[in-house]
Design a protein around this motif. Structure first.
Motif, PDB file in Angstrom:
ATOM      1  N   ALA A   8      -5.939  -9.372   4.709  1.00  0.00           N
ATOM      2  CA  ALA A   8      -5.582  -8.153   3.990  1.00  0.00           C
ATOM      3  C   ALA A   8      -6.833  -7.571   3.359  1.00  0.00           C
ATOM      4  N   LEU A   9      -6.685  -6.395   2.751  1.00  0.00           N
ATOM      5  CA  LEU A   9      -7.790  -5.743   2.064  1.00  0.00           C
ATOM      6  C   LEU A   9      -7.395  -5.438   0.627  1.00  0.00           C
ATOM      7  N   ASN A  10      -8.279  -5.814  -0.293  1.00  0.00           N
ATOM      8  CA  ASN A  10      -8.160  -5.379  -1.676  1.00  0.00           C
ATOM      9  C   ASN A  10      -8.928  -4.074  -1.819  1.00  0.00           C
ATOM     10  N   GLN A  11      -8.363  -3.131  -2.531  1.00  0.00           N
ATOM     11  CA  GLN A  11      -8.931  -1.785  -2.589  1.00  0.00           C
ATOM     12  C   GLN A  11     -10.346  -1.738  -3.155  1.00  0.00           C
ATOM     13  N   ILE A  12     -10.743  -2.750  -3.912  1.00  0.00           N
ATOM     14  CA  ILE A  12     -12.092  -2.783  -4.467  1.00  0.00           C
ATOM     15  C   ILE A  12     -13.147  -2.882  -3.365  1.00  0.00           C
ATOM     16  N   THR A  13     -12.746  -3.316  -2.170  1.00  0.00           N
ATOM     17  CA  THR A  13     -13.690  -3.476  -1.066  1.00  0.00           C
ATOM     18  C   THR A  13     -14.115  -2.131  -0.486  1.00  0.00           C
ATOM     19  N   ALA A  14     -13.256  -1.131  -0.580  1.00  0.00           N
ATOM     20  CA  ALA A  14     -13.586   0.196  -0.045  1.00  0.00           C
ATOM     21  C   ALA A  14     -13.107   1.275  -1.017  1.00  0.00           C
ATOM     22  N   PRO A  15     -13.653   1.311  -2.227  1.00  0.00           N
ATOM     23  CA  PRO A  15     -13.131   2.192  -3.268  1.00  0.00           C
ATOM     24  C   PRO A  15     -13.405   3.670  -3.049  1.00  0.00           C
ATOM     25  N   ARG A  16     -14.330   3.987  -2.158  1.00  0.00           N
ATOM     26  CA  ARG A  16     -14.654   5.401  -1.924  1.00  0.00           C
ATOM     27  C   ARG A  16     -13.639   6.065  -1.002  1.00  0.00           C
ATOM     28  N   LEU A  17     -12.852   5.268  -0.300  1.00  0.00           N
ATOM     29  CA  LEU A  17     -11.811   5.827   0.554  1.00  0.00           C
ATOM     30  C   LEU A  17     -10.631   6.284  -0.291  1.00  0.00           C
ATOM     31  N   THR A  18      -9.994   7.356   0.124  1.00  0.00           N
ATOM     32  CA  THR A  18      -8.745   7.730  -0.521  1.00  0.00           C
ATOM     33  C   THR A  18      -7.693   6.669  -0.212  1.00  0.00           C
ATOM     34  N   CYS A  19      -6.616   6.723  -0.935  1.00  0.00           N
ATOM     35  CA  CYS A  19      -5.550   5.753  -0.712  1.00  0.00           C
ATOM     36  C   CYS A  19      -5.051   5.810   0.731  1.00  0.00           C
ATOM     37  N   ARG A  20      -4.882   6.998   1.241  1.00  0.00           N
ATOM     38  CA  ARG A  20      -4.424   7.156   2.625  1.00  0.00           C
ATOM     39  C   ARG A  20      -5.455   6.632   3.618  1.00  0.00           C
ATOM     40  N   GLU A  21      -6.716   6.916   3.370  1.00  0.00           N
ATOM     41  CA  GLU A  21      -7.778   6.410   4.254  1.00  0.00           C
ATOM     42  C   GLU A  21      -7.847   4.891   4.202  1.00  0.00           C
ATOM     43  N   PHE A  22      -7.625   4.330   3.020  1.00  0.00           N
ATOM     44  CA  PHE A  22      -7.660   2.887   2.869  1.00  0.00           C
ATOM     45  C   PHE A  22      -6.512   2.230   3.636  1.00  0.00           C
ATOM     46  N   ILE A  23      -5.342   2.821   3.563  1.00  0.00           N
ATOM     47  CA  ILE A  23      -4.190   2.308   4.308  1.00  0.00           C
ATOM     48  C   ILE A  23      -4.473   2.365   5.807  1.00  0.00           C
ATOM     49  N   GLU A  24      -5.055   3.464   6.252  1.00  0.00           N
ATOM     50  CA  GLU A  24      -5.380   3.611   7.670  1.00  0.00           C
ATOM     51  C   GLU A  24      -6.414   2.581   8.106  1.00  0.00           C
ATOM     52  N   LEU A  25      -7.396   2.295   7.257  1.00  0.00           N
ATOM     53  CA  LEU A  25      -8.399   1.283   7.582  1.00  0.00           C
ATOM     54  C   LEU A  25      -7.739  -0.076   7.770  1.00  0.00           C
ATOM     55  N   ALA A  26      -6.854  -0.444   6.864  1.00  0.00           N
ATOM     56  CA  ALA A  26      -6.166  -1.730   6.976  1.00  0.00           C
ATOM     57  C   ALA A  26      -5.335  -1.795   8.248  1.00  0.00           C
ATOM     58  N   ARG A  27      -4.709  -0.696   8.611  1.00  0.00           N
ATOM     59  CA  ARG A  27      -3.918  -0.668   9.850  1.00  0.00           C
ATOM     60  C   ARG A  27      -4.805  -0.853  11.069  1.00  0.00           C
ATOM     61  N   ARG A  28      -5.950  -0.167  11.084  1.00  0.00           N
ATOM     62  CA  ARG A  28      -6.862  -0.268  12.229  1.00  0.00           C
ATOM     63  C   ARG A  28      -7.421  -1.674  12.373  1.00  0.00           C
ATOM     64  N   LEU A  29      -7.608  -2.348  11.265  1.00  0.00           N
ATOM     65  CA  LEU A  29      -8.154  -3.706  11.289  1.00  0.00           C
ATOM     66  C   LEU A  29      -7.079  -4.758  11.550  1.00  0.00           C
ATOM     67  N   ASP A  30      -5.861  -4.306  11.784  1.00  0.00           N
ATOM     68  CA  ASP A  30      -4.743  -5.206  12.070  1.00  0.00           C
ATOM     69  C   ASP A  30      -4.493  -6.170  10.904  1.00  0.00           C
ATOM     70  N   CYS A  31      -4.623  -5.645   9.700  1.00  0.00           N
ATOM     71  CA  CYS A  31      -4.341  -6.448   8.519  1.00  0.00           C
ATOM     72  C   CYS A  31      -2.830  -6.575   8.297  1.00  0.00           C
ATOM     73  N   SER A  32      -2.464  -7.573   7.524  1.00  0.00           N
ATOM     74  CA  SER A  32      -1.058  -7.754   7.171  1.00  0.00           C
ATOM     75  C   SER A  32      -0.638  -6.823   6.046  1.00  0.00           C
ATOM     76  N   GLY A  33      -1.590  -6.536   5.153  1.00  0.00           N
ATOM     77  CA  GLY A  33      -1.232  -5.711   4.017  1.00  0.00           C
ATOM     78  C   GLY A  33      -2.437  -5.332   3.194  1.00  0.00           C
ATOM     79  N   ILE A  34      -2.165  -4.735   2.036  1.00  0.00           N
ATOM     80  CA  ILE A  34      -3.217  -4.281   1.139  1.00  0.00           C
ATOM     81  C   ILE A  34      -2.844  -4.607  -0.303  1.00  0.00           C
ATOM     82  N   GLU A  35      -3.876  -4.605  -1.157  1.00  0.00           N
ATOM     83  CA  GLU A  35      -3.697  -4.658  -2.603  1.00  0.00           C
ATOM     84  C   GLU A  35      -4.327  -3.397  -3.184  1.00  0.00           C
ATOM     85  N   LEU A  36      -3.587  -2.696  -4.015  1.00  0.00           N
ATOM     86  CA  LEU A  36      -4.078  -1.481  -4.648  1.00  0.00           C
ATOM     87  C   LEU A  36      -4.439  -1.751  -6.105  1.00  0.00           C
TER      88      LEU A  36
END
Length: 277
Positions: A8-36
């Motif tokens: 998964a990805l914690n939002q602190i890892t890519a804080p410059r991305l918008t919330c939507r961009e961060f969600i899309e990044l996690a999806r592209r990386l085939d992550c299970s989920g995210i922490e905001l």
């Protein structure tokens, strides 16, 4: 073993991305989920409100529409320094978590370097846990307690957290964050997989910094030069029965400002999978 790993990805890892961009990044990386996180502005990493000003409900729906889990919302810092201000912050985060459909909230101990006896320190921890426990009633939330391995931390060891949770009969509501960085800093030996709700991963490669001097800004992606023993820790947790998520939590400015963060995370995740196979 690698087919059992879930990232998964914690939002602190890519804080410059918008919330939507961060969600899309996690999806592209085939992550299970995210922490905001609600502290990105406080850390001067972005100039946006929590959820980018969208409603918790709409952001939670977007996460699920992308096939992801909203693993948790972070954080209430210094939760163990109980006060009316902390109570309000916990209550607000619980409400946001319920509205968004998040699975957990994060409780972070004070890292203020205060001089106090162990009795006073642990009494304060038990007091806070006992006060938060009834606030979780009527929800499906788990509260994640994250010991910080810094020498200045008021809660360094997972064993202390577990003892306090047991003392307030909070076994059903509280879990721990195993952070590979903080585990290393605290020189902990035990892993407590049955108590672990999520694992945070990050690496440190700077050869010039002593362990006692390691700080968040040293935390980068895991590479072959990692000094924290991430591969050893992940393998030990997996072998001991942990089947939860490994979430990337990097605080280093070099990671935050990377123009190729997606490919770099993908490369690091591939390194981890190969490294423990």
């Amino acid at each position: 073993m690698t087919d059992k790993l879930s990232f998964a990805l914690n939002q602190i890892t890519a804080p410059r991305l918008t919330c939507r961009e961060f969600i899309e990044l996690a999806r592209r990386l085939d992550c299970s989920g995210i922490e905001l996180r609600n502290d990105l502005r406080d850390k001067r990493l972005c100039d946006r409100d929590f959820f980018d000003g969208d409603s918790p409900e709409s952001v939670g729906a977007l996460v699920r529409e992308n096939g992801l889990r909203l693993l948790g919302l972070s954080e209430v810092y210094a939760f163990n320094r109980w006060s009316e201000e902390i109570r309000v912050k916990v209550d607000r985060l619980i409400g946001e978590a319920v509205a968004s459909g998040a699975e957990s909230i994060s409780l972070i101990p004070s890292n203020d370097g205060r001089t106090e006896t162990d009795d006073a320190r642990l009494d304060a921890l038990r007091n806070a846990l006992s006060r938060i426990l009834p606030m979780l009633e009527g929800t499906d939330l788990i509260a994640l307690v994250e010991p910080l391995g810094f020498p200045t931390s008021s809660l360094r060891r997972k064993s202390d957290a577990i003892a306090a949770i047991k003392a307030v009969d909070g076994d059903a509501r509280y879990k721990l964050v195993h952070d590979t960085f903080h585990h290393h800093l605290a020189s902990e030996r035990e892993f407590f997989p049955e108590w672990t709700g999520i694992v945070h991963i990050s690496g440190v490669v700077d050869p010039s910094v002593e362990v006692r001097d390691m700080q968040d800004e040293h935390r980068i992606l895991v590479t072959g030069q990692d000094r924290l023993g991430n591969l050893t820790q992940i393998a030990a947790l997996s072998s001991a029965g942990y089947r939860g998520v490994y979430s990337y939590e990097c605080f280093a400015p070099s990671v935050h400002h990377s123009a190729t963060i997606g490919s770099e995370i993908a490369e690091s995740l591939a390194f981890i999978r190969v490294g423990i196979s």
